[in-house]
Structure formats: structure tokens, C-alpha cells
Enzyme design. Structure first.
Site: not given
Ligand code: FAD
Ligand code: SIN
Length: 531
Positions: A44, A46-47, A118, A241, A287, A348, A383
Site C-alpha cells: 500500500a 497512498g495511505g 487522493e 487502478h 477511479r 487493483h 471504493r
Molecule cells: P492482504 O494484506 O492482502 O493480506 C492477505 C493475506 O492472506 C496475505 O498474508 C496472504 O499471504 C494471505 N493468504 C491469502 N490466501 C491465503 C491462503 N489460501 N492461505 C493462507 N494465507 C493466505 N488501500 C488503502 O486503503 N490505501 C492504500 O494506499 C492502498 N494502496 C495499495 C497499493 C497496492 C499496490 C495494492 C495492491 C493495494 C493497495 N491498497 C490500498 C489496498 C489495500 O492494500 C488492501 O485492500 C489491504 O491491504 C488488504 O488487507 P487484507 O489484510 O485484507 O489483505
Molecule cells: C494508491 O496509493 O493510489 C492506492 C490507494 C488505494 O488503493 O486506496
């Protein structure tokens, strides 16, 4: 057989936050596919969106979220998450999270937190750690976890399927009893039993050929919950994205929306500012609108990408505010202080998912879902940027409070051990890699940013063939991580197509040329699918 009080699948912000909340009350297992930090969270940039400034208000954050969500958000959920955000952010800071500070000082002389902007936000409200917010969140949460003796982390363990009372043939309410988990290094399947199982498995970007997501994002949680009989909703709303770096050697590197928040302008390769006239917020429009405008610009001009230009800002500011983006682009030979960045849209974020309330409860007893895997109603049809980390923080906390207030008792149902096919045939592995590629390209070409009924039907029939092949393979051969993920992306692809076909309108991220208008009859209707 491994017995715990809490089984958490996933070690991103949702899983780790939940683990910290319940650890004082029982033994916790965190099962995670790869290294413990590897997650969407870790990337992530942006924040986290939350109201922390005097110029901002909950009302404005709610309004911006509802507007981006194109009429499909659940307002009570939006309000809860927005209003509980500041308390959860404060907890994160107390755990050791270091957000970037602004140059300005508060009345007591301390530095205020820097607030980014953003798309779709009417105020500066994004708390960030330069352009590496996720890395700092994982660091802070994993540090705190390492101080908790009650938590055991199982790295390189892939959850295969949930174990439910109904699957085992028991009648009555369906209960989740744990999960079968593949140990990649030990090459064996463990049975994890627990009265509470939490899906925190993140999203499904890998269903598409081009994505900002890391390899872990194969929609495993949605696929497992679907197979277990849980309701899944709104999978048609895949967020693309607008600005992923376009470079032959870059696999999936995001150029944060915060770059546009700080003045970056989208331009055609000929230098035309094509967002003028598309939306009053121009390059900072929500977006879905920006991604579609880029898609249309690329199709009109035949160009492979568009440009994002921030060269009009002082070089010192760019390097200080976006050190990771600056360094990574420079590594590919692009100096973003001097030249525009080539960008394309990429899959994304999954706005739909396992249906839950704001406390993470699913329709299977003992099964919770939090973070990107869940569909709470916060995001609606699109979103708002940086609302997902906020949702994960708030909902993980609420799920833990709910469970601690009324703990689930241990079951005395007998859980059988895993039965595996026993064939191995290295020659056949080509089927797995071929189907991976075919499926992701098919989804990109037929179920992408702009859809039609015909393309959706075509995708559906191709997916049916692929799924049949995968099923045959799955039952006959010893499991591998690649095969498990392939089975899951095929299920998730099918769910995306089914949900898209259920919705006879264009709304938010679901844009269908055969139904170009928004249909008010569908304003409050989720697309829900069950096995
Ligand atoms: P994740 O952080 O994806 O964690 C999922 C976990 O589950 C991982 O540890 C993975 O290994 C595990 N897993 C998956 N399947 C299995 C399985 N079958 N068995 C065991 N483990 C498994 N959102 C924002 O609000 N702000 C941002 O700035 C932002 N920037 C982003 C930038 C990028 C490049 C990306 C890709 C996303 C961004 N997002 C952002 C979205 C945000 O990062 C995610 O929605 C959020 O981090 C999801 O968190 P989570 O804990 O639900 O899942
Ligand atoms: C970004 O930094 O553009 C990602 C932010 C987000 O997906 O919420």
C-alpha cells in the site's frame, strides 16, 4: 491435527490486527501463504483515509464515500467505519506505526501528521508513511505480534478449504470448524481446528493478466467461503487502478494516486490533458471514471499507455514525498522529476466479497471475514481511495470485540483428516501453467474495464471448460500451491462473471455497453451468489 482458539488465515492488516486483539484471550494461529509480511497491505502506498484535521468532518468523509460508491454503499456501515477510524488510527500509532509528519506545528509545538489527497476526496485526509505506508503498517503490526507469546505464525502454509459441519454431513446450522492447510515446505496437509476461523486472505488481482497486486492475491478466501456455502456479493465491482507503471520489465508497480493528489496530470502521449471536460476533478476524479477515460484514450489513439506528468513540481519535493516511486522508476530509466511516467490501468481491488456485517460475521457460524475479502457495504460499486486499510482496521477490531463478548464454545464434532489424490505426473504440470495464463488473459480481454453481454457469455463458456479440466486435475493429483490457486482464481472468475451478468445496468466499476445507463431499480440491490 492442530487445535487453536482462533484460526486466522492471512497476515495482512486485517489478520494481524484481529490477532493482536484476541491474543490475550486464547491461543492464536496465523496461517499465511508465503513470508509473513507478503500481502497487499505490504505494498500500500497512498495511505489510510481518516478524519483527523479541523478542516475535515465525518460528514464530508461519509459523503465522499457514498458518492464514489455510486449509490450502492450501506450508509450505516459507512458511518460506523468513518466514525470509528480515528480511534483505530490512534491505536496503530500507540503500537509504533510512524506516519509522515507535516512541516507545520500544532499549538503545543508538536508536529502534525501530514495529510495526503487522493481521487474523490474533498479534503486532505490520507495519513501516510511517505509512499510506503503498507510496509510501515506491516512492520509495526509484526513487531507487536512478536511480543505476543500466544500467537504462532505458520509461514508458507496455504489454506485449501474450510471445514464445515455441513460438509461433514451434520445437519442443522452450518458451523465452521477450521481449515485444511497445505504446508509447502513439509509437503503435507494439516488439519487446523478452531471454534473461530477468520478469513483475512485479501483480494483477487491475480485473476487478471495485469494487476497491481502481488502473487498472493488469488481470491482464495472468496473461493473457500463460496465452496463452504457462504453468500458472496458484488464481485462484478473490480476496481482498476488508473496508474500502474507501464514498462516491459516492471511486473506490477503502482504509481500512487497521491502523485495526482500532489498535482500530477494525466496526458496523452501527444501531451493533451484528456481529463479536461471528463470530470470537474480532472485527473483526481474517482477511479472508475479515470480508468475508463484512460482506456478510451488508449483505444482511440492506439497508444499502449498514457503519461502521468509531475515534472512541474520541484524535484526536491518529488524525491522527498515519493522516494520509493522515484527510486523504482529511476531503476527502469525513468527520472520522474524530468520526464512523464508511462502508465496503464490494472486490476487493483475487489470491492465485493464474502457477505458480512460490520462486525465481520458471515452467514456460517464461527466464520468471520475481514479486510479486502469481505463485502461489508462500505465500498458499494466503487471504493473511495484509501478506505480499505481503514475498513480492515475498524472491522478487525469490531469482529474481535463481538467474539470476545460472546465466545464460541469448542465443538465435539469429529473432523476427519485430509484425503489427497495420489498421482503425480510432471508432464501434466503444463496444464496448470497453461490454464493460469489462459484464464487471466480471458478475464482481461472479456471481463475488463468495459464489458458487453456477448463478451461475458463468451467468458462464461470458456471458464466452464477450464473449470472442468481443473476439477479433474484437482481430484486426481497431489496438491500443489499453484494448483490450489488456479482452482481459486477459476472460481473467483466465475463469480465475477456471474455477478456482472446479474446486473442489467452500468454502475460504478461495472460498465456494460449493452446497459450503458444506471438503473434506479438496482440502486440498493447487491448481486448475491451462493453455491
Ligand atoms: P492482504 O494484506 O492482502 O493480506 C492477505 C493475506 O492472506 C496475505 O498474508 C496472504 O499471504 C494471505 N493468504 C491469502 N490466501 C491465503 C491462503 N489460501 N492461505 C493462507 N494465507 C493466505 N488501500 C488503502 O486503503 N490505501 C492504500 O494506499 C492502498 N494502496 C495499495 C497499493 C497496492 C499496490 C495494492 C495492491 C493495494 C493497495 N491498497 C490500498 C489496498 C489495500 O492494500 C488492501 O485492500 C489491504 O491491504 C488488504 O488487507 P487484507 O489484510 O485484507 O489483505
Ligand atoms: C494508491 O496509493 O493510489 C492506492 C490507494 C488505494 O488503493 O486506496
Amino acid at each position: 491435527m492442530k487445535q487453536f482458539d482462533y484460526l486466522i488465515l492471512g497476515s495482512g492488516i486485517a489478520g494481524l490486527t484481529f490477532a493482536l486483539k484476541v491474543a490475550p484471550h486464547g491461543r492464536v494461529a496465523i496461517v499465511t501463504k508465503k513470508d509473513r509480511a507478503e500481502s497487499n497491505t505490504n505494498y500500500a502506498q497512498g495511505g489510510i483515509a481518516s478524519v483527523t484535521s479541523k478542516e475535515d468532518s465525518f460528514e464530508l468523509h461519509v459523503r465522499d464515500t457514498l458518492e464514489a460508491g455510486a449509490g450502492l454503499c450501506k450508509e450505516n456501515v459507512v458511518r460506523t467505519i468513518v466514525e470509528e477510524g480515528p480511534a483505530r488510527i490512534q491505536e496503530l500509532i500507540e503500537l509504533g506505526m510512524k506516519f509522515s509528519e507535516s512541516e507545520q506545528r500544532a499549538e503545543d509545538g508538536s508536529r502534525e501528521l501530514d495529510l495526503g489527497r487522493e481521487g474523490g476526496h474533498s479534503k486532505r485526509r490520507i495519513l501516510h508513511a511517505k509512499d510506503m505506508t503498507g510496509r510501515e503498517i506491516e512492520r509495526a503490526l509484526l513487531d507487536a505480534i512478536s511480543r505476543q507469546p500466544n500467537i504462532e505464525i505458520f509461514e508458507n502454509h496455504v489454506a485449501i478449504d474450510l471445514i464445515t459441519s455441513q460438509k461433514l454431513g451434520y445437519v442443522g446450522e452450518n458451523h465452521c470448524l477450521g481449515a485444511y492447510v497445505f504446508d509447502k515446505k513439509g509437503n503435507r496437509v494439516w488439519t487446523f481446528a478452531a471454534p473461530v476461523t477468520v478469513l483475512a486472505t485479501g483480494g483477487c488481482g491475480k485473476v487478471y493478466l495485469y494487476t497491481t497486486n502481488p502473487d498472493i492475491a488469488t481470491g482464495d478466501g472468496v473461493a473457500m467461503a463460496f465452496r463452504a456455502g457462504a453468500s458472496i456479493a458484488n464481485m462484478e465491482f473490480v476496481q482498476f487502478h488508473p496508474t500502474c507503471l507501464y514498462h516491459p520489465k516492471a511486473k506490477s508497480f503502482l504509481i500512487s494516486e497521491a502523485v495526482r493528489g500532489e498535482g500530477g496530470i494525466l496526458k496523452s502521449l501527444a501531451g493533451r490533458e484528456f481529463m479536461d471536460g471528463v470530470h470537474p476533478l480532472k485527473s483526481l476524479a474517482p477511479r472508475d471514471i479515470v480508468a475508463r477515460a484512460i482506456d478510451s484514450e488508449m483505444k482511440k489513439t492506439g497508444a499502449d499507455c498514457v503519461h502521468l506528468d509531475i515534472t512541474h513540481k520541484p524535484a526536491r519535493f518529488i524525491i522527498e514525498r515519493f522516494p520509493n516511486i522515484y527510486k523504482t522508476c529511476l531503476g527502469y530509466g525513468i527520472d520522474i522529476t524530468k520526464e512523464p511516467i508511462p502508465v496503464v490501468p490494472a486490476a487493483h481491488y475487489q470491492c465485493g466479497g464474502v457477505v458480512t456485517n460490520v462486525d465481520g460475521e458471515t452467514d456460517i457460524a464461527g466464520l468471520y471475514a475481514v479486510g479486502e475479502v469481505a463485502c461489508t457495504g462500505l465500498h458499494g460499486a466503487n471504493r473511495l481511495a484509501s478506505n480499505s486499510l481503514l475498513e480492515a482496521l475498524v472491522c478487525a477490531h469490531r469482529a474481535a470485540q463481538k467474539i470476545l463478548a460472546a465466545p464460541h464454545g469448542k465443538t465435539d464434532l469429529k473432523i476427519p483428516f485430509w484425503q489427497s489424490g495420489n498421482a503425480t505426473n510432471a508432464d501434466e504440470l503444463v496444464v496448470v501453467s497453461h490454464n493460469w495464463d489462459e484464464l487471466r488473459r480471458l478475464m482481461w480481454d472479456y471481463v475488463g474495464i468495459v464489458r458487453t453481454n456477448k463478451r461475458l457469455q463468451r467468458a462464461q463458456s470458456r471458464l466452464a471448460n477450464l473449470q472442468q479440466e481443473i476439477q479433474e486435475y484437482y481430484w486426481n493429483f497431489i496438491v500443489t500451491a499453484d494448483l490450489l490457486e488456479l482452482r481459486n482464481i477459476a472460481t473467483v472468475a466465475e463469480l465475477i462473471v456471474r455477478c456482472a451478468m446479474m446486473r442489467p445496468e452500468s454502475r460504478g466499476l461495472n460498465y456494460n455497453l449493452d446497459f450503458p445507463d444506471t438503473n434506479p431499480d438496482w440502486a440498493k440491490r447487491d448481486s448475491v451468489v451462493r453455491k
